[in-house]
Each structure stands twice: as structure tokens, then as C-alpha cells.
Design a protein around this motif. Structure first.
Motif, PDB file in Angstrom:
ATOM      1  N   LEU A  38       6.921  -1.940 -12.063  1.00 10.97           N
ATOM      2  CA  LEU A  38       5.809  -0.996 -12.031  1.00 10.97           C
ATOM      3  C   LEU A  38       6.249   0.346 -11.462  1.00 10.97           C
ATOM      4  CD1 LEU A  38       2.790  -0.702 -12.601  1.00 10.97           C
ATOM      5  CD2 LEU A  38       2.352  -1.479 -10.260  1.00 10.97           C
ATOM      6  N   MET A  39       7.033   0.321 -10.388  1.00 17.06           N
ATOM      7  CA  MET A  39       7.504   1.573  -9.793  1.00 17.06           C
ATOM      8  C   MET A  39       8.407   2.343 -10.746  1.00 17.06           C
ATOM      9  SD  MET A  39       8.119   0.759  -5.750  1.00 17.06           S
ATOM     10  CE  MET A  39       9.241  -0.617  -6.027  1.00 17.06           C
ATOM     11  N   ALA A  40       9.136   1.621 -11.615  1.00 22.38           N
ATOM     12  CA  ALA A  40      10.032   2.276 -12.570  1.00 22.38           C
ATOM     13  C   ALA A  40       9.266   3.111 -13.586  1.00 22.38           C
ATOM     14  CB  ALA A  40      10.887   1.240 -13.284  1.00 22.38           C
ATOM     15  N   GLU A  41       7.977   2.859 -13.729  1.00 20.15           N
ATOM     16  CA  GLU A  41       7.155   3.633 -14.670  1.00 20.15           C
ATOM     17  C   GLU A  41       6.774   5.004 -14.107  1.00 20.15           C
ATOM     18  OE1 GLU A  41       3.736   1.430 -15.848  1.00 20.15           O
ATOM     19  OE2 GLU A  41       4.864  -0.423 -16.239  1.00 20.15           O
TER      20      GLU A  41
ATOM     21  N   GLN B 134       5.299  10.373  -5.690  1.00 17.79           N
ATOM     22  CA  GLN B 134       4.298   9.342  -5.961  1.00 17.79           C
ATOM     23  C   GLN B 134       4.917   7.951  -5.881  1.00 17.79           C
ATOM     24  OE1 GLN B 134       2.485   9.518  -9.845  1.00 17.79           O
ATOM     25  NE2 GLN B 134       1.155   7.762  -9.450  1.00 17.79           N
ATOM     26  N   ARG B 135       6.175   7.844  -6.325  1.00 14.80           N
ATOM     27  CA  ARG B 135       6.848   6.547  -6.289  1.00 14.80           C
ATOM     28  C   ARG B 135       7.045   6.068  -4.846  1.00 14.80           C
ATOM     29  NH1 ARG B 135      10.425   7.709  -9.772  1.00 14.80           N
ATOM     30  NH2 ARG B 135      12.109   8.308  -8.357  1.00 14.80           N
ATOM     31  N   GLU B 136       7.369   6.986  -3.939  1.00 19.91           N
ATOM     32  CA  GLU B 136       7.498   6.603  -2.530  1.00 19.91           C
ATOM     33  C   GLU B 136       6.155   6.167  -1.959  1.00 19.91           C
ATOM     34  OE1 GLU B 136      10.079   6.300  -0.245  1.00 19.91           O
ATOM     35  OE2 GLU B 136      11.335   6.395  -2.029  1.00 19.91           O
ATOM     36  N   ASP B 137       5.101   6.888  -2.316  1.00 18.99           N
ATOM     37  CA  ASP B 137       3.763   6.478  -1.856  1.00 18.99           C
ATOM     38  C   ASP B 137       3.417   5.087  -2.361  1.00 18.99           C
ATOM     39  OD1 ASP B 137       3.159   8.708  -0.363  1.00 18.99           O
ATOM     40  OD2 ASP B 137       1.986   9.703  -1.917  1.00 18.99           O
ATOM     41  N   LEU B 138       3.733   4.831  -3.628  1.00 20.11           N
ATOM     42  CA  LEU B 138       3.448   3.524  -4.200  1.00 20.11           C
ATOM     43  C   LEU B 138       4.269   2.445  -3.510  1.00 20.11           C
ATOM     44  CD1 LEU B 138       2.190   1.644  -6.288  1.00 20.11           C
ATOM     45  CD2 LEU B 138       3.983   2.358  -7.919  1.00 20.11           C
ATOM     46  N   ARG B 139       5.523   2.733  -3.228  1.00 21.82           N
ATOM     47  CA  ARG B 139       6.383   1.746  -2.570  1.00 21.82           C
ATOM     48  C   ARG B 139       5.880   1.446  -1.159  1.00 21.82           C
ATOM     49  NH1 ARG B 139      11.408   1.294   0.197  1.00 21.82           N
ATOM     50  NH2 ARG B 139      12.707  -0.379  -0.640  1.00 21.82           N
ATOM     51  N   ASP B 140       5.427   2.483  -0.457  1.00 20.60           N
ATOM     52  CA  ASP B 140       4.864   2.257   0.873  1.00 20.60           C
ATOM     53  C   ASP B 140       3.650   1.343   0.805  1.00 20.60           C
ATOM     54  OD1 ASP B 140       6.798   3.802   2.018  1.00 20.60           O
ATOM     55  OD2 ASP B 140       5.522   5.539   2.402  1.00 20.60           O
ATOM     56  N   LEU B 141       2.872   1.483  -0.264  1.00 13.26           N
ATOM     57  CA  LEU B 141       1.728   0.592  -0.459  1.00 13.26           C
ATOM     58  C   LEU B 141       2.201  -0.839  -0.719  1.00 13.26           C
ATOM     59  CD1 LEU B 141      -1.370   0.243  -0.895  1.00 13.26           C
ATOM     60  CD2 LEU B 141      -0.949   0.695  -3.315  1.00 13.26           C
ATOM     61  N   MET B 142       3.245  -0.981  -1.515  1.00  7.00           N
ATOM     62  CA  MET B 142       3.765  -2.309  -1.838  1.00  7.00           C
ATOM     63  C   MET B 142       4.211  -3.065  -0.589  1.00  7.00           C
ATOM     64  SD  MET B 142       3.542  -2.620  -5.145  1.00  7.00           S
ATOM     65  CE  MET B 142       3.653  -1.784  -6.739  1.00  7.00           C
TER      66      MET B 142
END
Length: 507
Positions: free
Chosen positions: A267-270, A276-284
Motif C-alpha cells: 500500500l505504501m508503494a502506491e 505522505q508516505r512517511e505519515d502513512l508509515r507512522d500510522l501503520m
């Protein structure tokens, strides 16, 4: 009259912590693992240095010239006292950030560090810091910035508000109010508020706070300004300073399999936008604290140059081999290390042998350990606190006398106080964890006392301040029993810790 504290707690001292992520040798290792160039030895600055232990250890144990400021006069006084014994003369000011930023006598810096302070200052001070970084960080220079992060803090924000709000309405000393606020929060949770359904981890976090000193809790939770941030919000602040994000200073963070699932990685690869990817990873991973490395002008490196940079990296085992655990805990899961890779690697590094990654590659070919496997294993051991970068031999020889003199001062300090539980190493350029009892044994040894007299020496230091050992949480009462326990601890220190400290030239 204007409040010079800007809402920051100054009436009780901050804890005397050491943060290895600000060690230039450590950052060079982290950058090399990312194929990025870290500056050569130069000028470094810590903004908000607290008690100054990290700055003074790194000033003593590296070839960098350190500067810094902390506006708390009590902390600045203690830091300057330490600095006077480093043999390196770090320049530690007691200015506010605005006063420090306005100075015209400071050099341009190759490295600027801020540990935690970003979360506890006003927006006006953040603007001052960003402008200072923009003006004073060299092209190719690095910023290390750690801070309380969202979204990990999001469900815990009511806990902080509860503690701060209750403490503000109490009388008495700051420490007493901190303890009372913590007790009140425990009583609130005991009533099973419905909020716990949305944030069950709040009760666990509250219980963990009892492991910390009131000094730490007051500074962490009760400052007038307290603001966890999303990564992208911090990036917006730093945009004016023309900085580019490089990586997290914790090597374990770079090993995706230890942190996220394959589905999360897909999902992050998309996501094309790195912020935004760092924000998403922090959420993960529900991250609540970030340790970010930024650079002003990242130099593109050909693959061959990045490879050579990493292969030249020197590393050393920083703990007794017996203490290395082959199970680690990351953000996502507990993982067992591959014995076929890690055991031969540890065989090469035992007895604190200093080797480059290139030399390790050569030695491990016979064990069918590939270069990528070796590099991941090295970063896992480093991120777990077992492995450290190492200076070259010439630097070690140059730094050794002043580091050992500095450590002698730290050992002397242990006679009366337990707050500094580290020594510096000219090999690693950083601090080594050494508990107070071990420090007292080392002091006895350095004063020429035979091994059988170390326990009595340590006991007299403790007794002079009305202190006793604890066994299973209960004070040991008699002199004979204290000395017997100290004798056991002296034997363990002599057998396990002392050889490591000698090989790392801390003593």
C-alpha cells in the motif's frame, strides 16, 4: 514582566540522559547505510542541551568542535562544569534561542542537533530555530531532530491534558504536584472511563510512567507548550531551511520487514509523495517518537561510491558477547535473528575487534553470508544497541588520553551522585552505559585498591550519603549484607564489563 521561561519548566533539573543518535560517528554509520555522505569532522551544535552530557561526551570522544545553548541557568552551569573536564573546550552558552541565533561570533555548522526540545517550545521559538538552521547550517550539513510524533500520541493526548491540568491546580513543589497528578490519573483510570474503549493503551502507558522519575515526568508532560506533530507538518516547518529528509537515526527503522507487513508495504508503494508516505508509515506502526536526519543538499553518489563508503565503515561490538540476545523487538513484531548469519558475525567481532564491513564480508564468505545479509545483520545489531561505529586508529590514539581523563571525573562524580551512568569511549566516539555501582568499583580500581577491597570502598561511598543497595526492591540493611552484595556485583563487573571498557579504552 515577561516570562523568560516561555512556559518551559526550569524550577527542577532535567534528567542527565545520553543520546547516542547525536554522535557524529553514529550518524555517519546511519548515512552510509542509506548511501548518503555525512560531513567530515567539523563544527557541531546542540540546541537545548539540557544537562549537557551528550554534548560533553561527544566533545571529549570525537574530533568535532561542539557548541550549544540551554537557557536554563542551572543546567548550563552543570554542563559547563562537565565541559571543563572534556579536554576539548566545547562552547556552551546559557542564551535563549533568540539570543543565541542573534550572535555573530558563531561558526557555520556541519551538524545541528535538537533532541526532544522541538515538542516543548512555542511557534515563535520554532521560527527562530528554523531561521538559525537556514542561515548557519552549511551546504551538505546535517540536522538531527527528534520529537514527539503523531499519530502514536493521538490516543494519549487526554492523559497529558489530565496530568498537566490537575498539576496546575495543586499547591506545593513541582515534584510533589507531579506525583499527585500521576496518582490522580491512576484513580481516574481505575473508574474505567469509556474513553479506555477507544484508547486501551492509555492504562498501559499510565502504568509505565511509574518507572520514570518525577523529574522526567514533569519535563515530558507538564510544560506549558507541548505539541506532538505529524512528520509532514515538521517537513513544512523545515522547508524554509531547504532541508531534505534522509532517514530515521535508528537503523532498525530502515528494515521494513521488522516494521510493516507485506500488505502495508504494498500500500505504501502506491504513494508517490514521500512526505505522505512517511505519515502513512507512522500510522501503520503507531509511531509516537521520531528521530529524523535531514541534510542541506544531498550529494548524489554513484552506486560504486556508495558501496565503497559502506564497505569502509568500521564497527565494533560495544557490549560483552554474552549479552547479545538473538531475539529483538521492533515496531511490528518480535523477531529471531538468523543464527547462521549472526553467530559467525559475532565470532568475528568478539573481544571488541574493530573491523570494516569489507573485512567482515571477506571473513564471512566461508559461512555463505552474502554482503546484503551482512549489512542487514550489522544494522540490526547496531539498532539493538550491541554494535557501534569505530574511529580509525589514529583518532583513537589521539582521543584516548582526554577521554580517560574525562571519565575519571565522571567516576569521581559517582561518589556522591548516581545521575550520570555513562562513560565515554574514544573508540566509538560516544557513551557506554555503566551503572553507578560499577563506576564506584572502577574508581576503587583506579585508586590502586586490590579487588577484595572494591566492595568496602563502594559501601563507604554509599553509606556516607545514607544509601543502601536494593535487593528484590527491598533495602539491604546491614553493612555485612551490603558488602556481600557488592562483592557479587564487583565480580560480575570485573568478569564482564571491565574487559569491554578496557578494549574500548574507556578506562
Amino acid at each position: 514582566m515577561q516570562d523568560w521561561t516561555a512556559g518551559y519548566i526550569t524550577d527542577i533539573p532535567y534528567t542527565c540522559g545520553y543520546y547516542h543518535e547525536m554522535n557524529p560517528l553514529w550518524l555517519r554509520l546511519v548515512f552510509a547505510s542509506c548511501g548518503a555522505v555525512f560531513p567530515d569532522a567539523g563544527a557541531a551544535c546542540e540546541l537545548g542541551y539540557g544537562q549537557g552530557l551528550s554534548t560533553t561526551i561527544h566533545a571529549s570522544a570525537t574530533q568535532w568542535q561542539w557548541h550549544g545553548t540551554d537557557f536554563n541557568p542551572s543546567q548550563a552551569s552543570f554542563a559547563r562544569h562537565l565541559a571543563a573536564h572534556t579536554g576539548a573546550a566545547p562552547e556552551l552558552a546559557a542564551d535563549s534561542f533568540a539570543e543565541f541565533a542573534a550572535r555573530t561570533d558563531l561558526p557555520d555548522f556541519d551538524l545541528i542537533c535538537l533532541h526532544g526540545i522541538w515538542s516543548w517550545i512555542t511557534d515563535d521559538n520554532r521560527r527562530v530555530l528554523v531561521d538559525f538552521i537556514r542561515r548557519k547550517l552549511k551546504i551538505g550539513g546535517v540536522l538531527y531532530l527528534s520529537y514527539n510524533a503523531m499519530p502514536g500520541w493521538a490516543p494519549l493526548l487526554p492523559l497529558r491534558q489530565l496530568l498537566a491540568g490537575h498539576a496546575a491546580n495543586l499547591g506545593g513543589s513541582r515534584l510533589k504536584r507531579t506525583e499527585q497528578a500521576l496518582d490522580f490519573a491512576k484513580r481516574v483510570v481505575a473508574t474505567a472511563p469509556l474513553y479506555l474503549r477507544n484508547a486501551p493503551q492509555l492504562a498501559e502507558r499510565l502504568q509505565s510512567l511509574e518507572e520514570h522519575s518525577p523529574h522526567y515526568l514533569a519535563h515530558e508532560y507538564l510544560n506549558g507548550t507541548w505539541q506532538p506533530m505529524h512528520f509532514s507538518a515538521v517537513a513544512d516547518w523545515l522547508h524554509e531551511a531547504r532541508l531534505e529528509y534522509v532517514c530515521n537515526a535508528n537503523p532498525l527503522d530502515q528494515i521494513e520487514a521488522l516494521n510493516t507487513t507485506p500488505e502495508q508495504q504494498a500500500l505504501m508503494a502506491e504513494i508517490d509523495d514521500p512526505l505522505q508516505r512517511e505519515d502513512l508509515r507512522d500510522l501503520m506502526i503507531s509511531r509516537s517518537f521520531r528521530k529524523d536526519c535531514w541534510i542541506k543538499g544531498r550529494r548524489p553518489l554513484p552506486a560504486s561510491a556508495a558501496e565503497a563508503l559502506l564497505r569502509a565503515q568500521r564497527v565494533v561490538l560495544a557490549v560483552p558477547r554474552e549479552r547479545v540476545q538473538l531475539t529483538i523487538r521492533s515496531a511490528a513484531r518480535e523477531a529471531s535473528l538468523h543464527e547462521a548469519i549472526h553467530l559467525p558475525l559475532l565470532d568475528c567481532l568478539q573481544d571488541q575487534q574493530i573491523l570494516t564491513l569489507g573485512e567482515l564480508e571477506t571473513r564471512l564468505r566461508a559461512h555463505n553470508v552474502s554482503p546484503p545479509q551482512l549489512r542487514e545483520a550489522v544494522m540490526v545489531l547496531a539498532g539493538s544497541g550491541y554494535l557501534a561505529p569505530a574511529h580509525d586508529d589514529a583518532a583513537i590514539e589521539q582521543l584516548c588520553p582526554r577521554v580517560q581523563a574525562f571519565n575519571r571525573h565522571l567516576l569521581e562524580y559517582a561518589r556522591s551522585d548516581a545521575q550520570i551512568q555513562y562513560l565515554a569511549s574514544p573508540v566509538t566516539g560516544g557513551g557506554l552505559a555503566v551503572d553507578r555501582i560499577s563506576q564506584l568499583m572502577l574508581l576503587a580500581r583506579q585508586e590502586g585498591l586490590p579487588r577484595e577491597q572494591w566492595p568496602a570502598y563502594a559501601w563507604h561511598c554509599l553509606e556516607a550519603h545514607g544509601q543502601r543497595l536494593l535487593k528484590d526492591g527491598v533495602p539491604v540493611e546491614s553493612e555485612a549484607d551490603n558488602i556481600a552484595e557488592l562483592d557479587l556485583l564487583a565480580g560480575m563487573m570485573q568478569a564482564e564489563l571491565l574487559p569491554v571498557l578496557q578494549r574500548l579504552k574507556a578506562v
